[in-house]
Design an enzyme around this catalytic site. Structure first.
Site, PDB file in Angstrom:
ATOM      1  CE1 TYR A 124      33.632  44.014  24.978  1.00  0.00           C
ATOM      2  CE2 TYR A 124      31.258  43.918  24.813  1.00  0.00           C
ATOM      3  CZ  TYR A 124      32.611  43.879  25.610  1.00  0.00           C
ATOM      4  OH  TYR A 124      32.520  43.023  26.784  1.00  0.00           O
ATOM      5  CB  THR A 129      30.072  40.103  27.515  1.00  0.00           C
ATOM      6  OG1 THR A 129      28.898  40.855  27.418  1.00  0.00           O
ATOM      7  CG2 THR A 129      30.679  39.817  26.120  1.00  0.00           C
ATOM      8  CG  ASP A 130      25.070  40.498  29.029  1.00  0.00           C
ATOM      9  OD1 ASP A 130      25.906  41.039  28.149  1.00  0.00           O
ATOM     10  OD2 ASP A 130      24.151  40.855  29.548  1.00  0.00           O
ATOM     11  CD  GLU A 131      27.530  44.084  24.980  1.00  0.00           C
ATOM     12  OE1 GLU A 131      27.568  44.556  24.162  1.00  0.00           O
ATOM     13  OE2 GLU A 131      27.526  44.779  26.233  1.00  0.00           O
ATOM     14  CE  LYS A 136      34.999  39.826  26.401  1.00  0.00           C
ATOM     15  NZ  LYS A 136      36.158  39.701  27.445  1.00  0.00           N
TER      16      LYS A 136
HETATM   17  N1  LIG Z   1      31.841  46.079  32.234  1.00  0.00           N
HETATM   18  C1  LIG Z   1      30.628  45.285  32.008  1.00  0.00           C
HETATM   19  O1  LIG Z   1      29.554  45.490  32.350  1.00  0.00           O
HETATM   20  C2  LIG Z   1      31.129  43.900  31.850  1.00  0.00           C
HETATM   21  C3  LIG Z   1      30.092  42.829  31.481  1.00  0.00           C
HETATM   22  C4  LIG Z   1      30.482  41.510  31.131  1.00  0.00           C
HETATM   23  C5  LIG Z   1      31.656  41.164  30.499  1.00  0.00           C
HETATM   24  N2  LIG Z   1      32.762  42.081  30.746  1.00  0.00           N
HETATM   25  C6  LIG Z   1      34.019  41.782  30.604  1.00  0.00           C
HETATM   26  O2  LIG Z   1      34.736  41.970  31.622  1.00  0.00           O
HETATM   27  C7  LIG Z   1      36.245  42.365  31.523  1.00  0.00           C
HETATM   28  C8  LIG Z   1      36.585  43.655  32.211  1.00  0.00           C
HETATM   29  O3  LIG Z   1      35.685  44.450  31.728  1.00  0.00           O
HETATM   30  P1  LIG Z   1      35.878  45.998  32.353  1.00  0.00           P
HETATM   31  O4  LIG Z   1      34.379  46.528  32.587  1.00  0.00           O
HETATM   32  O5  LIG Z   1      36.443  45.670  33.666  1.00  0.00           O
HETATM   33  O6  LIG Z   1      36.623  46.797  31.423  1.00  0.00           O
HETATM   34  P2  LIG Z   1      37.684  48.107  31.530  1.00  0.00           P
HETATM   35  O7  LIG Z   1      37.706  48.698  30.316  1.00  0.00           O
HETATM   36  O8  LIG Z   1      37.189  48.694  32.633  1.00  0.00           O
HETATM   37  O9  LIG Z   1      39.128  47.365  31.980  1.00  0.00           O
HETATM   38  C9  LIG Z   1      39.849  46.761  30.880  1.00  0.00           C
HETATM   39  C10 LIG Z   1      41.352  46.677  31.515  1.00  0.00           C
HETATM   40  O10 LIG Z   1      41.961  46.028  30.479  1.00  0.00           O
HETATM   41  C11 LIG Z   1      43.150  46.803  30.362  1.00  0.00           C
HETATM   42  N3  LIG Z   1      43.845  46.350  29.083  1.00  0.00           N
HETATM   43  C12 LIG Z   1      43.125  46.804  27.945  1.00  0.00           C
HETATM   44  N4  LIG Z   1      43.835  46.371  26.690  1.00  0.00           N
HETATM   45  C13 LIG Z   1      44.969  45.506  27.349  1.00  0.00           C
HETATM   46  C14 LIG Z   1      46.178  44.828  26.934  1.00  0.00           C
HETATM   47  N5  LIG Z   1      46.226  44.747  25.541  1.00  0.00           N
HETATM   48  N6  LIG Z   1      47.291  44.234  27.721  1.00  0.00           N
HETATM   49  C15 LIG Z   1      46.928  44.199  28.978  1.00  0.00           C
HETATM   50  N7  LIG Z   1      45.526  44.985  29.452  1.00  0.00           N
HETATM   51  C16 LIG Z   1      44.993  45.776  28.782  1.00  0.00           C
HETATM   52  C17 LIG Z   1      43.034  48.204  30.670  1.00  0.00           C
HETATM   53  O11 LIG Z   1      43.972  49.026  30.944  1.00  0.00           O
HETATM   54  C18 LIG Z   1      42.032  48.021  31.591  1.00  0.00           C
HETATM   55  O12 LIG Z   1      42.497  48.258  32.928  1.00  0.00           O
HETATM   56  C19 LIG Z   1      36.140  42.321  29.960  1.00  0.00           C
HETATM   57  O13 LIG Z   1      36.859  41.436  29.247  1.00  0.00           O
HETATM   58  C20 LIG Z   1      34.788  42.805  29.520  1.00  0.00           C
HETATM   59  O14 LIG Z   1      34.556  42.163  28.154  1.00  0.00           O
HETATM   60  C21 LIG Z   1      32.298  43.282  31.415  1.00  0.00           C
END
Ligand SMILES: NC(=O)c1ccc[n+]([C@@H]2O[C@H](COP(=O)([O-])OP(=O)(O)OC[C@H]3O[C@@H](n4cnc5c(N)ncnc54)[C@H](O)[C@@H]3O)[C@@H](O)[C@H]2O)c1
Length: 331
Positions: A159, A133-135, A163
């Site tokens: 968080y 993530t950018d964070e 990451k």
């Molecule tokens: N949402 C954003 O804007 C954003 C931006 C940049 C990066 N990201 C990264 O992208 C990735 C996905 O983000 P998202 O928004 O889809 O998240 P989300 O919270 O919607 O989904 C996360 C998924 O991971 C599963 N999960 C959690 N813990 C687990 C474990 N221990 N074992 C197996 N599965 C597990 C959850 O059940 C869920 O389905 C993350 O790594 C996040 O850091 C997200």
């Protein structure tokens, strides 16, 4: 700078029942008719099998409910399905929850990533793509240039710190064990199937229900927004054409304050909702601005975002409006 051509065949996607992971699965199955995806997801509060409805070819998607921290399960999946590639989305992803209780963030984001890396190393996988993530770069001042792949890490929340820790492990496995990794850092995603606790679904659902729209602080915090399908395409481009050991930035080239975003959604939905906007106590340690420099991926892989904010928001609003109708019908 030559990029490699890689063809994933049997992919373990972690967190594929979440927001971005489910979009990636839909996109990847649609792109490559020979791809098989095993989806390992614990189905925490954030994951749902509903996010996986209408996949292009259900037969090539295998769902396994389980924890990425479960070493034996991960090893079994890699072996049984002859996996060649991991695309790692699974994470605890909500900043506010990490402030209230950081422990699951350390467990899943750090220990979980470590568990996957160890299993990938043992199984001699051909590729491990890590979603970051950018964070992890912290906060920008108003006029500062956007983050580049060389920006120093400065995470400010549990968080982003978790990451950042996982990113460092991924990098170390490339340098120490030559595990063939790639990594991407992306800005804020929006689109269908995002959990209702996140900012854009909150605004849309509040407008639909004519309820107050909560905005942190004075709403001046700036985020860069990318449509989730552009993110999926970027990940696939990195996986198939990116250079090993490299990190690539993905972003929407669309910086906007939280207040402007809420106002834009109101105007697209129903201008009378503007009066529902109200300001609430700011998040502790709230980063002021994020912005991504995407010139590396544009120059090397010719990737750039395709969806305009206005069009992407229209589609997202439509999705939540349809979901609300379905909610009503089922009651
Ligand atoms: N949402 C954003 O804007 C954003 C931006 C940049 C990066 N990201 C990264 O992208 C990735 C996905 O983000 P998202 O928004 O889809 O998240 P989300 O919270 O919607 O989904 C996360 C998924 O991971 C599963 N999960 C959690 N813990 C687990 C474990 N221990 N074992 C197996 N599965 C597990 C959850 O059940 C869920 O389905 C993350 O790594 C996040 O850091 C997200």
């Amino acid at each position: 700078m030559s990029s490699v051509n890689y063809q994933p065949r049997k992919v373990l996607v972690t967190g594929g029942a979440g927001f971005i992971g489910s979009h990636f699965i839909r996109y990847a199955l649609g792109q490559d008719p020979n791809l098989i995806i095993v989806n390992l997801d614990l189905l925490t509060y954030a994951g749902s099998l509903k996010n996986l409805e209408n996949l292009p070819d259900e037969k090539r998607h295998v769902f396994v409910k389980g924890d990425i921290c479960d070493k034996l399960l991960v090893e079994k999946i890699l072996h049984e399905y002859n996996i060649d590639t991991i695309v790692h989305f699974a994470a605890e992803s909500h900043v506010d929850r990490s402030i209230e209780g950081p422990a699951p963030f350390i467990q899943t984001n750090v220990v979980g990533t470590f568990t996957l890396l160890e299993a990938a190393r043992k199984a001699k996988l051909s590729r491990f793509h890590h979603i970051s993530t950018d964070e992890v770069y912290g906060s920008l001042t108003p006029d500062a240039p956007a983050f580049t792949e060389q920006s120093p890490y400065a995470p400010n929340s549990p968080y982003s710190a978790s990451k950042a820790s996982s990113d460092h492990l991924v990098r170390a496995y490339y340098h120490t064990y030559q595990l063939p990794i790639t990594m991407s850092h992306c800005s804020n995603n929006y689109g269908a199937y995002q959990h209702p606790e996140k900012f854009i679904p909150t605004v849309i659902r509040s407008c639909l229900k004519k309820q107050p729209i909560p905005i942190y602080g004075d709403g001046s915090n700036v985020r860069d927004w990318i449509y989730v399908e552009d993110h999926s395409r970027g990940i696939m481009d990195i996986l198939t054409k990116g250079r090993l050991g490299e990190t690539y930035h993905l972003g929407g080239q669309c910086e906007i304050s939280n207040l402007q975003m809420a106002q834009m959604i109101c105007k697209l939905m129903d201008e009378s909702c503007l009066k529902l906007i109200h300001f609430v106590k700011d998040r502790a340690g709230h980063d002021w601005r994020y912005a991504m420099d995407i010139s590396k991926i544009y120059q090397e892989l010719n990737w750039q975002p395709a969806e305009s904010l206005c069009e992407g928001l229209r589609e997202t609003i439509q999705f939540y409006a349809n979901a609300k109708e379905l909610e009503h019908e089922s009651h």
